[in-house]
Design a protein around this motif. Structure first.
Motif, PDB file in Angstrom:
ATOM      1  N   GLU A  29      13.722 111.259 -57.514  1.00  8.14           N
ATOM      2  CA  GLU A  29      14.204 112.525 -56.933  1.00  8.14           C
ATOM      3  C   GLU A  29      14.554 113.570 -57.800  1.00  8.14           C
ATOM      4  N   MET A  30      15.239 113.076 -58.917  1.00  6.39           N
ATOM      5  CA  MET A  30      15.771 114.146 -59.920  1.00  6.39           C
ATOM      6  C   MET A  30      14.541 114.715 -60.732  1.00  6.39           C
ATOM      7  N   LYS A  31      13.401 114.120 -60.704  1.00  2.00           N
ATOM      8  CA  LYS A  31      12.093 114.708 -61.366  1.00  2.00           C
ATOM      9  C   LYS A  31      11.363 115.541 -60.387  1.00  2.00           C
ATOM     10  N   ALA A  32      11.799 115.454 -59.109  1.00  2.00           N
ATOM     11  CA  ALA A  32      11.183 116.343 -57.864  1.00  2.00           C
ATOM     12  C   ALA A  32      11.958 117.450 -58.090  1.00  2.00           C
ATOM     13  N   ARG A  33      13.247 117.390 -58.121  1.00  2.00           N
ATOM     14  CA  ARG A  33      14.124 118.707 -57.954  1.00  2.00           C
ATOM     15  C   ARG A  33      13.989 119.529 -59.207  1.00  2.00           C
ATOM     16  N   ARG A  34      13.607 119.059 -60.249  1.00  2.00           N
ATOM     17  CA  ARG A  34      13.389 119.658 -61.515  1.00  2.00           C
ATOM     18  C   ARG A  34      12.844 121.167 -61.457  1.00  2.00           C
ATOM     19  N   ALA A  35      12.067 121.232 -60.763  1.00  2.00           N
ATOM     20  CA  ALA A  35      11.197 122.534 -60.423  1.00  2.00           C
ATOM     21  C   ALA A  35      10.847 122.661 -59.073  1.00  2.00           C
ATOM     22  N   TYR A  36      10.627 123.957 -58.602  1.00  2.00           N
ATOM     23  CA  TYR A  36      10.403 124.502 -57.243  1.00  2.00           C
ATOM     24  C   TYR A  36       8.937 123.905 -56.764  1.00  2.00           C
ATOM     25  N   GLU A  37       9.025 123.405 -55.676  1.00  2.00           N
ATOM     26  CA  GLU A  37       7.617 122.770 -54.956  1.00  2.00           C
ATOM     27  C   GLU A  37       7.416 123.718 -53.866  1.00  2.00           C
ATOM     28  N   LYS A  38       6.392 124.519 -53.820  1.00  2.00           N
ATOM     29  CA  LYS A  38       5.850 124.998 -52.947  1.00  2.00           C
ATOM     30  C   LYS A  38       5.580 124.307 -51.491  1.00  2.00           C
ATOM     31  N   PRO A  39       5.767 124.842 -50.352  1.00  2.00           N
ATOM     32  CA  PRO A  39       5.426 124.189 -49.211  1.00  2.00           C
ATOM     33  C   PRO A  39       4.272 123.607 -49.067  1.00  2.00           C
ATOM     34  N   SER A  40       3.143 124.408 -49.485  1.00  2.00           N
ATOM     35  CA  SER A  40       1.676 123.860 -49.315  1.00  2.00           C
ATOM     36  C   SER A  40       1.689 122.567 -50.327  1.00  2.00           C
ATOM     37  N   GLU A  41       2.430 122.641 -51.372  1.00  2.00           N
ATOM     38  CA  GLU A  41       2.059 121.415 -52.284  1.00  2.00           C
ATOM     39  C   GLU A  41       2.843 120.169 -51.890  1.00  2.00           C
ATOM     40  N   ARG A  42       4.245 120.470 -51.157  1.00  3.04           N
ATOM     41  CA  ARG A  42       4.835 119.436 -50.483  1.00  3.04           C
ATOM     42  C   ARG A  42       3.999 118.813 -49.487  1.00  3.04           C
ATOM     43  N   ARG A  43       3.309 119.635 -48.537  1.00  2.00           N
ATOM     44  CA  ARG A  43       2.542 119.056 -47.509  1.00  2.00           C
ATOM     45  C   ARG A  43       1.548 118.150 -48.145  1.00  2.00           C
ATOM     46  N   ASN A  44       0.946 118.604 -48.932  1.00  2.83           N
ATOM     47  CA  ASN A  44      -0.184 117.663 -49.765  1.00  2.83           C
ATOM     48  C   ASN A  44       0.292 116.634 -50.316  1.00  2.83           C
ATOM     49  N   ARG A  45       1.497 116.676 -50.980  1.00  3.96           N
ATOM     50  CA  ARG A  45       1.882 115.227 -51.635  1.00  3.96           C
ATOM     51  C   ARG A  45       2.327 114.428 -50.456  1.00  3.96           C
ATOM     52  N   GLU A  46       3.078 115.003 -49.546  1.00  4.71           N
ATOM     53  CA  GLU A  46       3.430 113.927 -48.523  1.00  4.71           C
ATOM     54  C   GLU A  46       2.176 113.300 -47.710  1.00  4.71           C
ATOM     55  N   LYS A  47       1.235 114.089 -47.690  1.00  9.14           N
ATOM     56  CA  LYS A  47      -0.040 113.602 -46.874  1.00  9.14           C
ATOM     57  C   LYS A  47      -0.516 112.537 -47.745  1.00  9.14           C
ATOM     58  N   ALA A  48      -0.746 112.689 -49.063  1.00  6.29           N
ATOM     59  CA  ALA A  48      -1.134 111.932 -50.044  1.00  6.29           C
ATOM     60  C   ALA A  48      -0.514 110.573 -49.942  1.00  6.29           C
ATOM     61  N   ASP A  49       0.799 110.948 -49.936  1.00  9.21           N
ATOM     62  CA  ASP A  49       1.993 109.640 -49.981  1.00  9.21           C
ATOM     63  C   ASP A  49       1.510 108.605 -48.787  1.00  9.21           C
ATOM     64  N   ALA A  50       1.474 109.456 -47.784  1.00  5.97           N
ATOM     65  CA  ALA A  50       1.169 108.997 -46.434  1.00  5.97           C
ATOM     66  C   ALA A  50      -0.146 107.996 -46.367  1.00  5.97           C
ATOM     67  N   ILE A  51      -1.195 108.546 -46.932  1.00  8.17           N
ATOM     68  CA  ILE A  51      -2.409 107.808 -47.117  1.00  8.17           C
ATOM     69  C   ILE A  51      -2.236 106.700 -47.866  1.00  8.17           C
ATOM     70  N   ARG A  52      -1.591 106.692 -49.058  1.00 12.81           N
ATOM     71  CA  ARG A  52      -1.416 105.948 -50.136  1.00 12.81           C
ATOM     72  C   ARG A  52      -0.577 104.597 -49.281  1.00 12.81           C
ATOM     73  N   ARG A  53       0.537 104.769 -48.523  1.00 12.52           N
ATOM     74  CA  ARG A  53       1.060 103.923 -47.932  1.00 12.52           C
ATOM     75  C   ARG A  53       0.275 103.177 -47.038  1.00 12.52           C
ATOM     76  N   SER A  54      -0.411 103.807 -46.325  1.00 18.47           N
ATOM     77  CA  SER A  54      -1.238 103.388 -44.987  1.00 18.47           C
ATOM     78  C   SER A  54      -2.296 102.385 -45.953  1.00 18.47           C
ATOM     79  N   ARG A  55      -3.024 102.854 -46.895  1.00 18.90           N
ATOM     80  CA  ARG A  55      -4.024 101.903 -47.621  1.00 18.90           C
ATOM     81  C   ARG A  55      -3.313 100.768 -48.134  1.00 18.90           C
ATOM     82  N   LYS A  56      -1.869 100.773 -48.662  1.00 20.50           N
ATOM     83  CA  LYS A  56      -1.284  99.662 -49.144  1.00 20.50           C
ATOM     84  C   LYS A  56      -1.076  98.611 -48.168  1.00 20.50           C
ATOM     85  N   VAL A  57      -0.683  99.112 -46.841  1.00 18.08           N
ATOM     86  CA  VAL A  57      -0.504  98.243 -45.688  1.00 18.08           C
ATOM     87  C   VAL A  57      -1.650  97.561 -45.277  1.00 18.08           C
TER      88      VAL A  57
END
Length: 77
Positions: A29-57
């Protein structure tokens, strides 16, 4: 969060603190808050995280069902 220092062993207490912070995701969380993250980048990251979690399951489920070989465990000493 509370860490006890036993026998003036500050190094061990620091190790315990860092491990607890790592488990809580504080460093991430500290690393993520170091710099501003654009909303589009945030959506892309969250989507990639969700895909990663589903593949792991799915991978864990396949390993339990015997479709994939499970990871080798380190030999106990």
């Amino acid at each position: 969060m509370k860490i006890l220092v036993r026998d003036n062993n500050v190094d061990q207490a620091l190790r315990v603190l860092k491990k607890k912070m790592q488990r809580e995701g504080l460093f991430r969380e500290m690393k993520a808050r170091r710099a501003y993250e654009k909303p589009s980048e945030r959506r892309n990251r969250e989507k990639a995280d969700a895909i990663r979690r589903s593949r792991k399951v799915a991978r864990k489920l396949a390993q339990r069902e015997g479709l994939l070989p499970s990871k080798k465990r380190a030999a106990a000493r």
